[in-house]
Design an enzyme around this catalytic site. Structure first.
Site, PDB file in Angstrom:
ATOM      1  N   SER A   1      43.568 146.765 -13.550  1.00 28.51           N
ATOM      2  CA  SER A   1      43.325 146.112 -12.265  1.00 28.51           C
ATOM      3  C   SER A   1      43.306 144.598 -12.448  1.00 28.51           C
ATOM      4  CB  SER A   1      42.008 146.591 -11.669  1.00 28.51           C
ATOM      5  OG  SER A   1      40.952 146.075 -12.459  1.00 28.51           O
ATOM      6  N   LYS A   2      43.192 143.916 -11.330  1.00 29.29           N
ATOM      7  CA  LYS A   2      43.241 142.448 -11.301  1.00 29.29           C
ATOM      8  C   LYS A   2      42.306 141.814 -12.336  1.00 29.29           C
ATOM      9  CE  LYS A   2      45.595 141.156  -7.355  1.00 29.29           C
ATOM     10  NZ  LYS A   2      46.780 141.784  -7.940  1.00 29.29           N
TER      11      LYS A   2
END
Ligand code: GLU
Length: 481
Positions: free
Chosen positions: A254-255
């Site tokens: 994820s980010k």
């Protein structure tokens, strides 16, 4: 010979830029199609009207194209089995759903959100897993009329039969599933749009998809989809659920782990072909364990049945290494063309094309990504060079360095700046002339004065490209008066 029976697809939802996970799935589909001379299809799954955005569709197109994964049929180029964008075929989904209603395999559900919530809360209190109560399955005509008067819009639910389902997954082997665990799920929402599980089946069916290759996160959807195929009396595609891509801490990528979109990696200066090579090895490897492979080689070697069911770890160090290898192996002309973008802030008019290639060739060995180029070449531009405090103290100000620089200032007048081979020899002579000092120390001082660094391009190249005026100027500035 083309194999018209092999048809695979990538079906991204345009709710974000193309994610590396989807890109890897696209790549595996593409490889399988090319290897088997089949067709690779792009479908845009945009039934989530609120979250779908045209800019993300464009990003999906551009990212796939930059990776060289060109599709044979898709929303932008059409094809025999379109439309290839779900929002363009909402009527089709409704028609299929109504057909199922007529056959008693689906039914209208008039329940409203709060009623469903109540059912869910009750199940939670009783600690049982929630399943829709089927209370709309056998409504009287009066009840239906009443709901209509109230202005309710119905959803359509699939009537799930209890059975033990089994399917052969190319990656995971035999998978069994008890449909008792599945409730009567919604196939058309009350706003008229299809749910993912329904739309995907109708599309795969209409687009004659032979193999569904996708992430393991979809495996729990597969039984629902098989139930729909069976209800429609249509044949089921072959499934292959590949292991997920995880971050090194084994959580979902994820980010917070950094870039997650293909376009972000490209913008960071990763070469698309290096990125494709890297992705291909997430969950697959050729029999001989080679790592640097061009797309065509990957196509030749790829075997879907060799793809791993286990998660693959996204290791940035490996991508960095691989990108560096690709940068080293590009032809100098190709690298120069790709590097041009990164010279925007410099006055290129002071160099010829050939000199520019020399600059790039001289710094490429240390490059990990292309966007390190401006920092790597900055000292080739401008009259002066920035020398930070540490280099000033640790290198320039040493008495030995000062001794070297004073001698170099004299010597610099004698250099033949236009002749690179000669510069090499002249520098070797200079080193020899500085008796009593270590060769490394000598060149360190010169390098620091000319480039502000302790490492970088070959000094002969720096000297020849800077030319007499700038060499003298920079050496003079470094001498403490
Ligand atoms: N739109 C779905 C996704 O992006 C497609 C899943 C599938 O391949 O069936 O995950």
């Amino acid at each position: 010979m083309a194999n018209n029976n092999i048809r695979v697809r990538i079906a991204p939802s345009p709710t974000g830029n193309l994610h590396v996970g989807t890109a890897r799935t696209a790549l595996f589909n593409y490889l399988f199609a090319k290897k088997n001379k089949g067709k690779f299809i792009l479908r845009i799954e945009d039934t989530d009207l609120k979250r779908s955005k045209e800019k993300y569709t464009q990003n999906i197109y551009e990212s796939l194209k930059s990776m060289g994964l060109n599709w044979d049929e898709g929303p932008d180029i059409g094809g025999e089995y379109g439309p290839y964008k779900q929002s363009d075929k909402l009527e089709t989904y409704k028609n299929y759903a109504q057909k199922l209603v007529k056959q008693g395999k689906a039914y209208y559900c008039w329940c409203q959100q709060d009623e469903i919530e109540k059912e869910k809360n009750k199940a939670a209190k009783e600690k049982i897993s929630y399943k829709y109560s089927r209370k709309c399955k056998n409504l009287t005509q009066e009840q239906v009329e009443q709901y209509k008067v109230e202005g309710r819009e119905p959803a359509i639910r699939f009537c799930t039969l209890s059975e033990k389902l089994m399917f052969d997954d190319i990656v995971r082997g035999q998978v069994e599933f008890d449909t008792n665990l599945i409730d009567d799920f919604v196939i058309i929402k009350s706003n008229g749009t299809p749910t993912y599980n329904f739309a995907v089946v109708i599309d795969d069916m209409e687009m004659k998809i032979s193999h569904v290759i996708r992430g393991e996160d979809h495996i729990s959807n597969t039984p629902k989809q098989i139930l729909i195929y069976k209800a429609l009396d249509r044949s089921i595609p072959v499934y292959a659920h590949v292991g997920m891509i995880l971050a090194p801490d084994r959580s979902k990528l994820s980010k917070r782990h950094g870039a997650t979109a293909v376009s972000e990696f490209i913008a960071q200066g990763y070469l698309p072909e290096a990125f494709v090579n890297f992705l291909s090895l997430l969950g697959w490897s050729p029999a001989d364990n080679r790592e640097i492979l061009e797309l065509q080689e990957i196509i030749n070697l790829f075997k879907l049945e060799k793809v791993s069911p286990s998660p693959a770890i996204f290791e940035l160090d490996k991508l960095n290494w691989m990108n560096g290898q690709y940068i080293k192996n590009l032809s100098i002309q190709d690298l120069t063309d790709r590097a041009r973008n990164y010279f925007k802030d410099f006055d290129l008019s002071i160099y010829s094309e050939e000199q520019l290639s020399h600059i790039i060739d001289s710094i490429r060995k240390n490059l990990v990504t292309l966007n390190e180029i401006p920092e790597a070449v900055v000292y080739f531009f401008g009259d002066n060079v920035k020398i930070d405090e540490k280099i000033q103290k640790d290198v320039i100000e040493l008495p030995e360095s000062q001794q070297v620089l004073n001698s170099f200032k004299e010597f610099a007048h004698t250099i033949d700046y236009g002749n690179l081979d000669k510069i090499h020899n002249q520098l070797a002579d200079f080193r020899k002339s500085m008796t009593g000092l270590k060769p490394k120390q000598i060149m360190w001082a010169v390098r620091a004065a000319l480039s502000g660094r302790t490492q970088g391009a070959d000094i002969a190249i720096i000297v020849s490209l800077l030319g007499k005026g700038r060499v003298l100027n920079r050496v003079d500035k470094a001498i403490i008066k």
